[in-house]
Motif scaffolding. Structure first.
Motif, PDB file in Angstrom:
ATOM      1  N   SER A  31      -1.060  -7.465  -5.853  1.00 55.87           N
ATOM      2  CA  SER A  31      -1.906  -8.394  -6.140  1.00 55.87           C
ATOM      3  C   SER A  31      -3.126  -8.255  -5.228  1.00 55.87           C
ATOM      4  N   GLU A  32      -2.862  -7.712  -4.347  1.00 58.05           N
ATOM      5  CA  GLU A  32      -4.011  -7.514  -3.219  1.00 58.05           C
ATOM      6  C   GLU A  32      -4.859  -6.239  -3.618  1.00 58.05           C
ATOM      7  N   SER A  33      -4.110  -5.435  -4.446  1.00 55.90           N
ATOM      8  CA  SER A  33      -4.913  -4.064  -4.868  1.00 55.90           C
ATOM      9  C   SER A  33      -5.725  -3.939  -5.932  1.00 55.90           C
ATOM     10  N   PHE A  34      -5.647  -4.959  -6.743  1.00 50.87           N
ATOM     11  CA  PHE A  34      -6.173  -5.097  -8.148  1.00 50.87           C
ATOM     12  C   PHE A  34      -7.300  -6.140  -8.248  1.00 50.87           C
ATOM     13  N   ALA A  40      -2.264  -9.785 -13.235  1.00 50.85           N
ATOM     14  CA  ALA A  40      -1.497 -10.928 -12.586  1.00 50.85           C
ATOM     15  C   ALA A  40      -0.048 -10.585 -12.141  1.00 50.85           C
ATOM     16  N   THR A  41       0.502 -10.958 -11.193  1.00 53.52           N
ATOM     17  CA  THR A  41       1.838 -10.574 -10.684  1.00 53.52           C
ATOM     18  C   THR A  41       2.587 -11.815 -10.489  1.00 53.52           C
ATOM     19  N   ALA A  42       3.839 -11.574 -10.576  1.00 57.91           N
ATOM     20  CA  ALA A  42       4.967 -12.819 -10.139  1.00 57.91           C
ATOM     21  C   ALA A  42       6.182 -12.072  -9.680  1.00 57.91           C
ATOM     22  N   VAL A  70       0.212   3.143  -9.108  1.00 62.23           N
ATOM     23  CA  VAL A  70       1.188   1.989  -8.988  1.00 62.23           C
ATOM     24  C   VAL A  70       2.577   2.222  -8.169  1.00 62.23           C
ATOM     25  N   ARG A  71       2.969   3.264  -8.571  1.00 54.79           N
ATOM     26  CA  ARG A  71       4.371   3.879  -7.911  1.00 54.79           C
ATOM     27  C   ARG A  71       4.186   4.082  -6.623  1.00 54.79           C
ATOM     28  N   LEU A 239      -6.856 -15.994  -4.423  1.00 54.70           N
ATOM     29  CA  LEU A 239      -5.870 -15.125  -3.852  1.00 54.70           C
ATOM     30  C   LEU A 239      -6.508 -14.837  -2.293  1.00 54.70           C
ATOM     31  N   LEU A 240      -5.630 -14.392  -1.321  1.00 50.28           N
ATOM     32  CA  LEU A 240      -6.113 -14.325  -0.065  1.00 50.28           C
ATOM     33  C   LEU A 240      -7.336 -13.567   0.258  1.00 50.28           C
ATOM     34  N   PRO A 241      -7.694 -12.427  -0.650  1.00 50.69           N
ATOM     35  CA  PRO A 241      -8.854 -11.638  -0.062  1.00 50.69           C
ATOM     36  C   PRO A 241     -10.207 -12.520  -0.707  1.00 50.69           C
TER      37      PRO A 241
END
Length: 312
Positions: A31-34, A40-42, A70-71, A239-241
């Motif tokens: 979530s911080e990298s995109f 969206a992540t969960a 991503v990996r 989000l935080l950023p």
């Protein structure tokens, strides 16, 4: 607005089954990298998984991701789990139907976020906010939205804002809640044009449109924010950023004695967000954690030095 649903036009999904700590860490770093408008992540508990990997993490992408990259991100926080990531092509209709059909109504204070199938079940004193399948995410069934709705309800038990600002409005749930409860002007913005269009339609359907002005804008640099302010209540469920990035301009839009509600935060991120806003003269009023997500309520001292925009 952060929700556990895919972004607009999602085409791909990635899933990793892992213990809770690793699942949350993977969700966090992705979530911080995109760009939140594209991914969206969960992270959530999955009772169908075997013991030891009782959690799952899913990421929804607006475009086909670079799987190797991503990996590599996953390996940084959860060694050994990058190779376990599964990438699938996603049909938008699959997640829209699955995410909204059969969801139980969410009741927070007087607010009830529901689908059309529960329209007739509301009590007279309840404020219904009806959300159906749309091309922007945000149904009210996520801990971040619940925390914000609880904060709006708590604010309403003490006073009524002259103006409210909703940053990252998504489907407009928070803007509609404020408009329906306070019957006062709300400015709702989003970086995503589709989200703004969807939120406008939702506001009309929920009889909240007369009180809400929608704005498509990234950040808080547009002059409309200053012209419509200052704001007694500011909601930012992102989000935080971006929360840290807008701390200074947001504080300038806040009326003396006003309240800021920040959400979209993992508990481990809450203190970082709080530090950014304390640096702008805000103090913590209350911290809520619902379903693994933290919501912060902050306030500005009524006598603090500020030169807010003139009220009209």
């Amino acid at each position: 607005m952060l929700e556990g649903l895919p972004p607009n036009g999602a085409t791909h999904v990635m899933r990793v089954d892992a213990p809770e700590r690793e699942a949350r860490a993977i969700s966090d770093i992705i979530s911080e990298s995109f760009d939140p408008a594209e991914v969206a992540t969960a992270a959530f508990e999955d009772q169908d998984l075997a013991e030891g990997a009782a959690w799952a993490m899913e990421a929804y992408f607006g475009e086909a991701p670079d799987e190797d990259s991503v990996r590599e991100l996953i390996e940084l926080v959860a060694p050994g789990y990058g190779a376990q990531a599964r990438f699938l092509t996603l049909d938008k209709k699959d997640w829209v139907t699955a995410s909204l059909e059969g969801l139980a109504p969410v009741a927070i204070g007087r607010f009830v976020v529901h689908g059309s199938h529960d329209r007739g079940r509301l009590a007279p004193a309840q404020i219904g906010i009806e959300i159906e399948a749309a091309l922007a995410f945000g149904t009210g069934h996520h801990g971040t939205t619940k925390g914000c709705l609880a904060a709006i309800a708590a604010y309403g038990r003490q006073r009524r804002p002259v103006r409210t600002l909703d940053i990252g409005t998504g489907t407009g749930v928070l803007a509609m809640a404020a408009a329906r409860l306070f019957h006062a002007p709300v400015l709702a913005s989003d970086i995503d044009k589709v989200a703004v269009t969807t939120a406008q339609a939702n506001a009309v359907a929920n009889r909240a449109a007369p009180h809400i002005r929608f704005l498509h804008a990234p950040g808080l640099g547009a002059g409309e924010f200053r012209r419509q302010g200052p704001y007694d209540l500011i909601l930012a469920n992102i989000l935080l950023p971006p929360l840290k990035a807008i701390a200074k301009p947001l504080a300038r839009l806040l009326a003396p004695g006003g309240v800021v509600v920040l959400s979209g935060l993992l508990p481990s991120h809450a203190n970082a967000a709080l530090a950014a806003y304390r640096a702008q003269g805000l103090r913590l009023r209350r911290r809520r954690t619902i379903e693994g997500w933290t919501t912060l309520e902050l306030s500005a001292d009524a006598g603090r030095n500020a030169t807010p925009a003139r009220r009209r």
